[in-house]
Write a protein that holds these residues in place. Structure first.
Motif, short mmCIF file in Angstrom:
data_model
loop_
_atom_site.label_atom_id
_atom_site.label_comp_id
_atom_site.label_asym_id
_atom_site.label_seq_id
_atom_site.Cartn_x
_atom_site.Cartn_y
_atom_site.Cartn_z
N MET A 95 63.28 15.66 -26.07
CA MET A 95 62.72 16.04 -27.37
C MET A 95 63.18 17.19 -27.80
O MET A 95 63.59 17.33 -29.10
CB MET A 95 61.18 16.10 -27.31
N ALA A 96 63.62 18.15 -27.09
CA ALA A 96 64.46 19.38 -27.40
C ALA A 96 65.76 19.22 -28.07
O ALA A 96 66.14 19.63 -29.00
CB ALA A 96 64.21 20.60 -26.25
N ALA A 97 66.61 18.04 -27.41
CA ALA A 97 67.75 17.70 -27.99
C ALA A 97 67.59 17.00 -29.31
O ALA A 97 68.34 17.01 -29.95
CB ALA A 97 68.34 16.63 -26.88
N MET A 98 66.61 16.15 -29.37
CA MET A 98 66.38 15.33 -30.79
C MET A 98 66.36 16.32 -32.01
O MET A 98 66.51 15.93 -33.19
CB MET A 98 65.27 14.43 -30.39
N VAL A 99 65.91 17.48 -31.78
CA VAL A 99 65.70 18.41 -33.03
C VAL A 99 66.95 18.68 -33.73
O VAL A 99 67.19 18.76 -34.84
CB VAL A 99 65.12 19.73 -32.67
N ARG A 170 62.66 17.92 -38.75
CA ARG A 170 63.32 18.39 -37.58
C ARG A 170 62.21 19.17 -37.08
O ARG A 170 62.20 19.48 -35.81
CB ARG A 170 64.54 19.10 -37.97
N SER A 171 61.37 19.93 -37.82
CA SER A 171 60.34 21.21 -37.33
C SER A 171 59.28 20.32 -36.70
O SER A 171 58.78 20.76 -35.69
CB SER A 171 59.78 21.72 -38.63
N ALA A 172 58.90 18.97 -37.46
CA ALA A 172 58.00 18.06 -36.81
C ALA A 172 58.21 17.57 -35.06
O ALA A 172 57.53 17.84 -34.22
CB ALA A 172 57.70 16.86 -37.48
N LEU A 173 59.58 17.42 -35.05
CA LEU A 173 60.31 17.22 -33.70
C LEU A 173 60.24 18.19 -32.88
O LEU A 173 59.91 18.22 -31.49
CB LEU A 173 61.62 16.51 -33.67
N GLY A 174 60.65 19.65 -33.21
CA GLY A 174 60.37 20.74 -32.40
C GLY A 174 59.10 21.09 -32.18
O GLY A 174 58.91 21.57 -30.98
N VAL A 175 58.01 20.92 -32.98
CA VAL A 175 56.95 21.05 -32.50
C VAL A 175 56.39 20.22 -31.18
O VAL A 175 55.50 20.66 -30.41
CB VAL A 175 55.75 21.03 -33.66
N THR A 176 56.70 18.92 -31.47
CA THR A 176 56.29 17.97 -30.54
C THR A 176 57.05 18.31 -29.20
O THR A 176 56.54 18.05 -28.07
CB THR A 176 56.87 16.76 -31.09
N ALA A 177 58.17 19.07 -29.25
CA ALA A 177 58.85 19.38 -27.93
C ALA A 177 58.11 20.60 -27.18
O ALA A 177 58.55 20.52 -26.16
CB ALA A 177 60.47 19.79 -28.21
#
Length: 415
Positions: A95-99, A170-177
């Motif tokens: 998930m960190a990489a997906m950002v 991208r920020s939404a994915l970052g919070v998810t990570a």
């Protein structure tokens, strides 16, 4: 002392263990559902077609289907706790990489890898439940555990649309990570200790000798069982329908019904809340009823089909209908899963619970990744979201028939 306590009231350690696996599996659902939540906005900004966006859903489930059986077999071999923690750490890294994804192919590869690293999670969690809860409490524990799937859907639809609107996808994915990082630390400490019903790593013969079998031998014995195959068929159709309609719900509400992203998120939060409540109720009913678990599973699953139809027929602009239909579909899509997940370990021999649940979960995931493909093909062929949903609505009825041929182990249930 700990065994006696576990056969009476729940102990504090049991609550802690349940919280540990609940949080660990919660993040698995938050990460896997992250794409379906941001997809309506992300595909526009990345210039993807709807089919390309849907392929990200499929990529996860293909990866997941590849590793659920090996993951269950490894859990039987090395221990449920170790495999669960490994899956959580894998979610954190991916998930960190997906950002930082930029194109179609790198994102697709990361979604596939996310599926691969998530494979052992369910088998490991269900195995941990059998170690810490006897048969009189297992369905209730499983029902509470299963709420994390719906709660994950609720959580991500509460924060992701708002974060996405104000700060980007991208920020939404970052919070998810951030969720896997917290879950790893909590589960590490919560799952320590010696369970009252420890995992068996071998077969005990009549003379008392414990024989270690190979993973392949355990697999052959595990699948030589009618109930296992019936649960596999159930998973293929019912789980496929569940995640097919769930992963497409946001897209349907935004693109076809013309509701806003935030309204769709609110509707799916209601979906998550009703499913949480229904799964706890299902587990309690199963533990306190004289009826067999497979009968209750069939009854609850039969609810699913009419709720899909109700959701598919939502009129444009009718917010009350939308919220009611999504809430009803939450009950239909998740209430049965408490008992079917419980059955997947109750029909298994003591040293094969991870293997059997992994085998059944293969079919769950095959259904999960075929459903988006089918829905996409139906949409491309007919141009109608409603027609696509109506076809998928037939799947739970097939699963109901399969469930009627399941026979759980009475010995295991009355442990």
């Amino acid at each position: 002392m700990e065994v006696k306590a576990s056969q009476g009231r729940w102990t504090g350690k049991q609550f802690m263990v349940l919280a540990g696996i609940w949080f660990a599996f919660l993040i698995s659902f938050i990460t896997r559902l992250s794409w379906s939540t941001i997809m309506p906005t992300a595909i526009d900004q990345l210039h993807f077609t709807v089919q390309q966006g849907s392929s990200y859903l499929t990529a996860f489930y293909i990866g997941y289907a590849i590793t659920v059986l090996p993951g269950g077999m490894l859990a039987d071999k090395f221990g449920y706790r170790k495999l669960l923690l490994a899956a959580v750490m894998g979610n954190l890294v991916v998930m960190a990489a997906m950002v930082f994804m930029h194109g179609y192919w790198d994102g697709l590869a990361l979604r596939f890898i996310l599926g691969l690293v998530s494979g052992p999670d369910l088998s490991a969690c269900l195995g941990i439940i059998t170690e810490w809860f006897d048969g009189k409490k297992r369905a209730t524990a499983t029902g509470i555990f299963n709420t994390c799937t719906s709660f994950g859907l609720t959580v991500i639809n509460i924060y992701a649309p708002t974060v996405m609107v104000h700060y980007g996808w991208r920020s939404a994915l970052g919070v998810t990570a951030l969720f896997p990082a917290a879950a790893f630390v909590f589960a590490w400490f919560a799952l320590k200790g010696n369970p009252p019903f420890p995992q068996q790593f071998g077969v005990k013969e009549s003379n008392g000798e414990v024989i270690q079998e190979s993973s392949i031998a355990r697999l052959r014995k595990a699948i030589n069982n009618r109930s296992v195959w019936m649960l596999a068929i159930t998973g293929l159709f019912a789980t496929g329908a569940k995640w097919g309609v769930t992963n497409w719900a946001n897209l349907y509400m935004v693109k076809n019904l013309q509701f806003s992203v935030i309204t769709a998120g609110t509707a799916m939060s209601i979906f998550g809340i009703t499913s949480v409540i229904s799964m706890i109720i299902a587990g309690w009913i199963s533990d306190h009823s004289k009826w067999s678990r497979h009968v209750w599973a069939a009854i609850f699953m039969a609810i699913f089909t009419p709720t899909i139809v109700l959701f598919a027929l939502t009129p444009h602009g009718n917010l009350a209908w939308l919220y009611f239909a999504t809430g009803a579909m939450g009950v239909g899509a998740f209430m049965f899963s408490t008992i079917t997940n419980n059955l997947s370990v109750e029909v298994a021999p003591a040293d094969q619970k991870g293997t059997v649940s992994g085998f059944i979960n293969v079919f769950n995931q095959v259904g999960s990744f075929l459903s988006p493909v089918l829905l996409g093909a139906l949409l491309a062929g007919t141009g109608s979201y409603v027609t696509s949903y109506m076809v998928v609505a037939v799947f739970p009825l097939i699963a109901v028939v399969a469930l009627l041929f399941v026979r759980e182990s009475d010995a295991d249930k009355n442990q």
